[in-house]
Design a protein around this motif. Structure first.
Motif, PDB file in Angstrom:
ATOM      1  N   ARG A 120     -15.052 -10.577 -57.473  1.00 31.01           N
ATOM      2  CA  ARG A 120     -13.951  -9.655 -57.202  1.00 31.01           C
ATOM      3  C   ARG A 120     -12.953 -10.237 -56.207  1.00 31.01           C
ATOM      4  O   ARG A 120     -11.801  -9.789 -56.138  1.00 31.01           O
ATOM      5  N   ASN A 169      -9.915 -12.163 -58.094  1.00 32.69           N
ATOM      6  CA  ASN A 169      -8.659 -11.494 -58.458  1.00 32.69           C
ATOM      7  C   ASN A 169      -8.263 -10.453 -57.416  1.00 32.69           C
ATOM      8  O   ASN A 169      -7.538  -9.518 -57.693  1.00 32.69           O
ATOM      9  N   LEU A 197      -9.664  -8.025 -55.915  1.00 32.82           N
ATOM     10  CA  LEU A 197     -10.089  -6.627 -55.803  1.00 32.82           C
ATOM     11  C   LEU A 197     -10.794  -6.444 -54.468  1.00 32.82           C
ATOM     12  O   LEU A 197     -10.873  -5.340 -53.943  1.00 32.82           O
ATOM     13  N   ARG A 200       3.406 -10.652 -54.392  1.00 31.60           N
ATOM     14  CA  ARG A 200       3.877 -11.287 -55.632  1.00 31.60           C
ATOM     15  C   ARG A 200       2.860 -12.302 -56.117  1.00 31.60           C
ATOM     16  O   ARG A 200       2.648 -12.454 -57.316  1.00 31.60           O
ATOM     17  N   ARG A 230      -3.200 -11.904 -60.860  1.00 36.23           N
ATOM     18  CA  ARG A 230      -3.885 -10.892 -61.680  1.00 36.23           C
ATOM     19  C   ARG A 230      -3.432 -10.939 -63.129  1.00 36.23           C
ATOM     20  O   ARG A 230      -4.192 -10.604 -64.035  1.00 36.23           O
ATOM     21  N   ARG A 231      -2.189 -11.328 -63.335  1.00 40.36           N
ATOM     22  CA  ARG A 231      -1.715 -11.431 -64.712  1.00 40.36           C
ATOM     23  C   ARG A 231      -2.498 -12.478 -65.489  1.00 40.36           C
ATOM     24  O   ARG A 231      -2.643 -12.377 -66.700  1.00 40.36           O
ATOM     25  N   MET A 257     -10.458  -9.043 -66.457  1.00 44.22           N
ATOM     26  CA  MET A 257     -11.756  -8.711 -65.869  1.00 44.22           C
ATOM     27  C   MET A 257     -12.442  -7.625 -66.683  1.00 44.22           C
ATOM     28  O   MET A 257     -11.812  -6.683 -67.150  1.00 44.22           O
ATOM     29  N   PHE A 275     -15.738  -4.975 -66.524  1.00 43.83           N
ATOM     30  CA  PHE A 275     -16.610  -4.378 -65.517  1.00 43.83           C
ATOM     31  C   PHE A 275     -17.907  -3.869 -66.146  1.00 43.83           C
ATOM     32  O   PHE A 275     -17.973  -3.593 -67.351  1.00 43.83           O
ATOM     33  N   ALA A 288      -8.783  -6.765 -71.780  1.00 40.81           N
ATOM     34  CA  ALA A 288      -8.562  -7.880 -70.858  1.00 40.81           C
ATOM     35  C   ALA A 288      -7.922  -9.058 -71.589  1.00 40.81           C
ATOM     36  O   ALA A 288      -7.016  -9.704 -71.066  1.00 40.81           O
ATOM     37  N   MET A 344      -3.881  -9.474 -72.389  1.00 43.43           N
ATOM     38  CA  MET A 344      -2.905 -10.053 -71.468  1.00 43.43           C
ATOM     39  C   MET A 344      -2.825 -11.561 -71.634  1.00 43.43           C
ATOM     40  O   MET A 344      -2.089 -12.223 -70.899  1.00 43.43           O
TER      41      MET A 344
END
Ligand SMILES: Nc1ncnc2c1ncn2[C@@H]1O[C@H](COP(=O)(O)OP(=O)(O)OP(=O)(O)O)[C@@H](O)[C@H]1O
Ligand SMILES: [Mg+2]
Lengths: 569, 255
Positions: B60, B63, B65, B85, B91-92, B96, B98, B165, B168
């Motif tokens: 985590r 990215n 989190l 930014r 993140r782009r 992920m 879960f 996920a 993207m």
């Protein structure tokens, strides 16, 4: 299984089949409903008969005819009602008061409640705990106490008329042109640079800041040399537009040179050119006027122990035309909103559709106002002067104050006429006034209900599982998108049902108005019942009124609720 | 301690995830201790270890989190700092999945998958929908597109989450125990989809207790204990010939 059941059932003797029906859950359900219905009807009939016989024993027969009789009592604050009107008229006034306080209360409680609910979740310790303190106090007080506190402690302790609290304070202020210019430049830069990269932003803001610093330095120097800078010195020099622009030019040049060394050649050259050219031109020709905008603020809201007075707003003869502009503007805004949304869906390109739509509506409204106001006025008007009707130019009639209220409205140029509150001796000469009772009741209902709504909103937001936020963030959604697309729809689903209860509570709680003698529908009908002796009928009217009100509220809320529920297995 | 061992096929490229001496505390509790690891493009890294050893916290952090307090995390040449930014950009590029699926219950399966491409990548609806249907097809549930998550089985939900996920088009996929909340018969369908994803050349960091899966697809295994990478190696090295006593103990309990 089912066929086996049916087959064995067919073979059984009739009696056994009937007995097995007695334990069949489907049969029992139907019987249960029927029994309940029968009991209910029986009970209601009993009650109704009792009431009728009791009324008959007292020589009363319930009907609505008495409502047409003369009321004979006054209601404070009701301009279009007098004691000579009928009970129905009194009822109407009470109903209007109730609706007014309930509607305003619903809006106020919702807004305040949402705000407080968000504050309860604030990371700011102070904000969160102050809000928590008020919410707890309100939630744990009886509403009646809150109403009394609002009425006796808050509203009635307001000052006398002559010491009225006013907002805004009466004042005259001047905003120098150069400050306006600075503001406009800063605003423009902000809008323009919001999406720019860090380097560019840094460059232009450095320019701006150094120009400001230069301005102050030049001002100090210039103040010592009155010939060059006119009779300006001290703060006055700061207000000179030519001074400002010259400073911007010098400062801009300096900043540009600084950044020029950092390989920002094109931007730097641009800044030097623009700054120097503008500065020299303006300073040489003195193009821009000195001075500034003069503001005169007059009180809009007056607060004293006779209530809250706000401006009267009158629709003039041109209002309809302006309203048409607004309607078209709104239609246009909606159309453009959906068009842009469709465009975004199709191309993926984001448009600021809300802002464009709002802008469109605002433009229509403003332009409509200007166009409508600039239409010609009839040259002459017939007015009454010294008992005789005479024709004279409108301007003259206006000057000599000869027009009636209706004529003034019909001949006004603006679509709306706003009359600010004004004191006239011992009373308010103009402006609409909300009575202290109304203000106290509304405030009490709003803050009391808002405390409950705050908890509902807080719980609703917390009910969105953490995992939802993490998933949204992991996908790269921005904070705004996360709020709008993930939290809000899921929180609303939890929030709306209990919110409906609070709305219903507020509507019904408004009848506590009787405690401070606010003439709501309950208080009025209570008086009617006492006077006419028709208390049963009046109570039924009151009950039906609140029933209809509640049904309307819950009908609307159920409709909204249905649109937010989740589909599950 | 945890020297980086690159799998051979990626040895020449630049690492896509770089963690240097990453430390993290929850209050007093030291969750991650000097975690240092590089992940190469197209590499499949499986993270194993006892419960509470910091595996979830570690991935985590990749990215953001979770926020690490010391050390450096560089993903795809972007340094993870406080600049929003950079966080958004990272993140782009990271998808992920879960343990609890975390699908959006108020959106249909199709809209779950289309949401981020349309609003983050700014694709047209048409393009996003095409991509979404393609992915739902790939994870084997094209017929569920119009349903809501609440109407699907756990295995189906997790496959939608994987599609969401992947929509993207990330460079890296993170999986945090994707099969732990599933009934045994659904585990296989999800693992199959994950295998298919690895075979497409995706960089992947996966926390899992499915040792068979780890052995089959992993290029490298990281063994976590008490916030440290205690041992790392290829599946063969780690499973068949563990060096550290803690690893031996863990494997003897789990296998
Ligand atoms: N938000 C938090 N606040 C405080 N402690 C936390 C938090 N999140 C995790 N921890 C603690 O950090 C430690 C590591 O947690 P983590 O979830 O990373 O373990 P894990 O290796 O993923 O375990 P599992 O296999 O059970 O998922 C645990 O002891 C946990 O209690
Ligand atoms: Mg975990």
């Amino acid at each position: 299984m089912r066929t086996a059941d049916a087959a064995s059932g067919a073979k059984k003797p009739v009696l056994q089949r009937a007995l097995s029906l007695l334990t069949d859950i489907r049969f029992l359900r139907v019987v249960g409903q029927l029994v309940f219905l029968a009991l209910l009807v029986f009970l209601l009939a009993q009650v109704w008969n009792n009431i009728l016989s009791a009324l008959e024993a007292n020589n009363l027969n319930p009907n609505l005819e008495f409502m047409q009789n003369r009321a004979g009592f006054e209601i404070g604050g009701a301009g279009d009602y007098s004691a000579n009107d009928s009970y129905w008229e009194a009822f109407r006034v009470g109903l209007e008061n109730t609706l007014s306080v309930v509607l305003a209360g619903l809006v106020g409680a919702t807004l305040l409640g949402i705000l407080a609910g968000i504050l309860l979740l604030s990371r700011n310790w102070l904000l969160q705990n102050i809000t928590r303190f008020f919410v707890e106090i309100l939630r744990n007080s009886p509403l009646l106490v809150v109403i009394f506190v609002m009425f006796f402690v808050v509203v009635l302790s307001l000052p006398q008329l002559r010491d009225s609290l006013t907002f805004p304070q009466e004042a005259i202020a001047t905003l120098p042109t150069s400050w306006i210019l600075l503001g406009v430049i800063a605003l423009g830069m902000w809008v323009w640079l919001r999406r720019a990269d860090a380097a560019k932003r840094q460059f232009w803001w450095t320019l701006f800041a150094s120009a400001l610093v230069t301005l102050i330095v030049l001002h100090t120097l210039g103040g010592a040399n009155p010939d060059t800078w006119g009779e300006l010195n001290g703060l006055g020099a700061l207000l000179d537009v030519r001074f400002l622009v010259a400073a911007l030019a010098v400062g801009g040049g300096l900043a540009a040179i600084l950044v020029f060394m950092k390989d920002e050649a094109r931007d730097a050259a641009l800044a030097v050119l623009a700054g120097v050219a503008a500065g020299l031109a303006v300073y040489y020709f003195g193009v821009l006027p000195n001075g500034g905008l003069r503001f005169e603020t007059r009180p809009i809201i007056w607060l004293n122990n006779r209530g809250l007075t706000y401006p009267e707003i009158w629709a003039t003869g041109r209002f309809a035309e302006w309203a048409a502009f607004i309607t078209i503007g709104l239609g246009f805004a909606v159309a453009i909103f959906f068009y842009l949304r469709r465009q975004t869906e199709m191309t993926g390109k984001p448009y600021p559709r809300v802002r464009i739509a709002v802008l469109a509506a605002v433009i229509f409204t403003v332009v409509g106002w200007v166009i409508v106001s600039s239409e010609p006025v009839p040259a002459t008007i017939i007015v009454q002067q010294d008992g005789a009707l005479i024709e004279m130019p409108v301007a003259q009639a206006l000057e000599e104050d000869l027009m009636t209220r209706e004529q003034a409205l019909a001949y006004a140029t603006a679509p709306l006429e706003i009359v600010l509150p004004e004191r006239q001796g011992l009373r308010m000469g103009s402006g609409d006034t909300l009575s202290p009772e109304y203000v106290a009741l509304l405030l009490a209902l709003v803050i009391y209900t808002a405390a409950f709504i705050a908890e509902i909103v807080r719980a609703g937001i917390l009910a969105v599982p953490r995992g939802q936020l993490e998933a949204a963030r992991a996908l790269g959604l921005s904070y705004n998108q996360l709020l709008r697309m993930i939290i809000l729809p899921q929180a609303l689903r939890v929030i709306i049902p209990p919110m409906t209860n609070q709305y219903l509570n507020l509507a019904k709680n408004s009848s506590l108005a009787v405690a401070i003698s606010f003439a709501d529908v309950y208080q009025v009908m209570f008086t009617v019942g006492n006077q006419s002796g028709q208390s049963v009928t009046t109570i039924i009217i009151v009950m039906v009124t609140y029933l209809v009100l509640s049904l309307v509220i819950s009908g609307i809320m159920n409709w909204i609720n249905a649109r937010f529920q989740l589909v599950t297995r | 301690m945890s020297d980086v061992t690159h799998s051979e096929n990626t040895a020449s490229a630049e690492p896509i995830i770089i963690c240097r001496k990453v430390n993290k505390w929850f209050g007093e509790f030291h969750v991650l201790r000097d975690v240092t690891v590089d992940v190469m493009p197209r590499e499949v890294v499986v993270v194993i270890g006892p419960s509470g050893s910091g595996k979830s916290t570690f991935i985590r952090c990749i990215n953001r989190l979770e926020e690490h307090q010391e050390g450096e995390i560089i993903v795809d040449n972007i340094t993870m700092g406080h600049d929003i930014r950079n966080i958004a950009a990272i993140r782009r590029e990271i998808g992920m999945v879960f343990q609890q699926f975390n699908l959006f219950p108020h959106l249909t399966v199709l809209n779950n998958v289309m949401l981020a491409p349309m609003n983050v990548r700014r694709w047209s609806k048409e393009k996003a929908e095409q991509k979404a249907r393609e992915l739902l097809d790939r994870v084997g549930i094209p017929e569920q597109a119009e349903k809501y998550p609440g109407q699907l089985s756990g295995g189906q939900q997790q496959r939608v989450a994987i599609a969401r996920a992947l929509a993207m088009e990330p460079k890296i996929m993170l999986f945090d125990e994707p099969t732990s909340a599933l009934d045994p018969e659904m585990v296989k369908e999800v693992l199959d989809v994950m295998k298919e994803v690895t075979s497409s050349g995706m960089t992947m960091v996966c926390v899992t207790h499915e040792m068979g899966f780890a052995r089959e697809v992993a290029d490298r295994i990281l063994f976590f204990d008490q916030g440290r990478i205690v041992e790392t190696g290829t599946p063969e090295q780690l499973f068949d010939n563990p060096q550290h006593p803690r690893t031996k103990l863990f494997l003897s309990q789990i296998l």
